[in-house]
Design a protein around this motif. Structure first.
Motif, short mmCIF file in Angstrom:
data_model
loop_
_atom_site.label_atom_id
_atom_site.label_comp_id
_atom_site.label_asym_id
_atom_site.label_seq_id
_atom_site.Cartn_x
_atom_site.Cartn_y
_atom_site.Cartn_z
N GLU A 153 0.77 -1.10 0.00
CA GLU A 153 -0.17 0.00 0.01
C GLU A 153 0.83 1.37 -0.09
O GLU A 153 0.51 2.26 -0.89
CB GLU A 153 -0.90 0.03 1.12
CG GLU A 153 -1.83 1.11 1.33
CD GLU A 153 -2.65 1.27 2.68
OE1 GLU A 153 -3.66 1.77 2.65
OE2 GLU A 153 -2.17 0.77 3.69
N TRP A 161 2.77 1.88 -3.74
CA TRP A 161 1.54 2.35 -4.58
C TRP A 161 1.14 3.88 -4.35
O TRP A 161 0.95 4.82 -4.96
CB TRP A 161 0.25 1.45 -4.83
CG TRP A 161 0.91 0.02 -5.55
CD1 TRP A 161 1.05 -0.88 -5.14
CD2 TRP A 161 1.43 0.23 -6.96
NE1 TRP A 161 1.44 -1.86 -6.12
CE2 TRP A 161 1.52 -0.97 -7.27
CE3 TRP A 161 1.31 1.22 -7.89
CZ2 TRP A 161 2.12 -1.55 -8.32
CZ3 TRP A 161 2.04 0.68 -9.17
CH2 TRP A 161 2.19 -0.56 -9.53
N GLN A 162 1.19 4.28 -2.91
CA GLN A 162 0.70 5.70 -2.74
C GLN A 162 1.68 6.30 -3.06
O GLN A 162 1.75 7.84 -3.47
CB GLN A 162 0.37 5.60 -1.11
CG GLN A 162 -0.91 4.98 -0.94
CD GLN A 162 -1.09 5.08 0.72
OE1 GLN A 162 -0.27 5.44 1.54
NE2 GLN A 162 -2.39 4.84 1.18
N HIS A 206 1.94 6.94 -6.60
CA HIS A 206 0.67 7.96 -7.10
C HIS A 206 0.94 9.57 -6.82
O HIS A 206 0.93 10.37 -7.54
CB HIS A 206 -0.58 7.63 -6.37
CG HIS A 206 -1.53 8.50 -6.91
ND1 HIS A 206 -2.17 8.55 -7.67
CD2 HIS A 206 -2.29 9.36 -5.83
CE1 HIS A 206 -3.12 9.31 -7.81
NE2 HIS A 206 -3.24 9.80 -6.57
N GLN A 207 1.83 9.55 -5.70
CA GLN A 207 2.28 10.83 -5.40
C GLN A 207 3.50 11.40 -6.47
O GLN A 207 3.35 12.63 -6.88
CB GLN A 207 2.78 11.00 -3.94
CG GLN A 207 3.18 12.38 -3.63
CD GLN A 207 3.72 12.18 -1.93
OE1 GLN A 207 3.22 11.37 -1.28
NE2 GLN A 207 4.43 13.26 -1.65
#
Length: 290
Positions: free
Chosen positions: A99, A102-103, A106-107
């Motif tokens: 998690e 992927w966060q 994305h940022q």
């Protein structure tokens, strides 16, 4: 090349000739000399290894768990078997790491700058812009600090991985931006001939990235270095050691324990390592998947 190395050995040996003559055949002098040298490596071990590890243990102490309302979680039963508990804890950690990874990606996808992705699970290192890979390379081999397992055991790994790592310093055996000076051709015929004569850089690649949150990435080429490359690497390793010692002394001068650095060592093909090092800009962001 052997003549050059022989001259270097002579130059390095000359200042120590009087000491070598004194120690030769003198048992007492040899023992005193060894006793004089022993405190130095011991002091280096304490400053560079023991104190940073002690500081890591202090910083990574687990936080007090928050109280949980059991009435809202009656349907979630913890397994009673220790093996099942361990398997469940590992699964939860893997999901938390996934998690966080992927966060962070994305940022990073919101930035126009080139970013770096290191995915140890898939053995991939990727350069990407706005979430689009522009170069993907295979990690041939890798190793990592045992202190990362210490973070995981203390429940701090998810927190450490949250947010992009930011590149702060780098050290390498090759220039960041190579410069070639080529004499202009006289006419188009000579220009066509020179297309095949322009030499391709064949230089060994070893470099170190230092990111925030005490993360160090060390990259080595897969290929065996040349004789010249070995001398370059020796100088590079000397600089790395000096930088580590200087940082330790600076911390002690400010009455702080030296910080323990988490390290990851990667082995890449030389062309991949060279391209990635030169493409990554200053203050680049890194997404890390362990």
């Amino acid at each position: 090349m052997p003549d050059v190395l022989h001259k270097i050995r002579l130059l390095l040996r000359k200042p120590f000739l009087p000491l070598l003559r004194l120690l030769a055949g003198n048992r007492k002098a040899q023992i005193l000399f060894l006793l004089f040298l022993l405190p130095l490596p011991l002091a280096l071990f304490v400053l560079v290894v023991a104190l940073p590890v002690r500081q890591l243990a202090f910083e990574a102490a687990p936080a007090k768990p928050a109280a949980v309302d059991s009435s809202n979680h009656q349907h979630l039963k913890e397994p009673e078997d220790e093996a099942e508990k361990q398997a469940l804890a590992e699964k939860r950690l893997a999901l938390a790491v996934e998690e966080a990874f992927w966060q962070v990606r994305h940022q990073m996808s919101k930035s126009d700058s080139i970013g770096l992705v290191i995915n140890l699970s898939d053995s991939l290192i990727i350069l990407e812009v706005k979430g689009v890979p522009i170069r993907q390379s295979k990690i041939i081999r890798y190793d990592r600090s045992d202190a990362l397992d210490h973070l995981a055991a203390k429940g701090r790994l998810r927190q450490w991985l949250a947010g992009p790592f930011i590149l702060q310093r780098e050290l390498a055996t090759l220039p960041k931006a190579p410069i070639r000076i080529i004499e202009a051709p006289k006419d188009t015929i000579e220009a066509e001939q020179r297309k095949t004569e322009i030499p391709i850089e064949d230089r060994d690649v070893h470099f170190t990235w230092e990111f925030d949150r005490n993360l160090t990435i060390v990259v080595e080429q897969e290929q065996t270095p040349s004789w010249e490359g070995r001398l370059q690497k020796l100088w590079y390793e000397t600089q790395r050691t000096w930088n580590t010692a200087a940082a330790t002394v600076d911390s002690l001068a400010q009455r702080r324990l030296p910080e323990h650095r988490f390290w990851i060592a990667l082995e890449l093909h030389r062309d991949d390592a060279k391209a990635i090092y030169r493409a990554l800009p200053r203050n680049a962001n890194l997404a890390l998947h362990l």
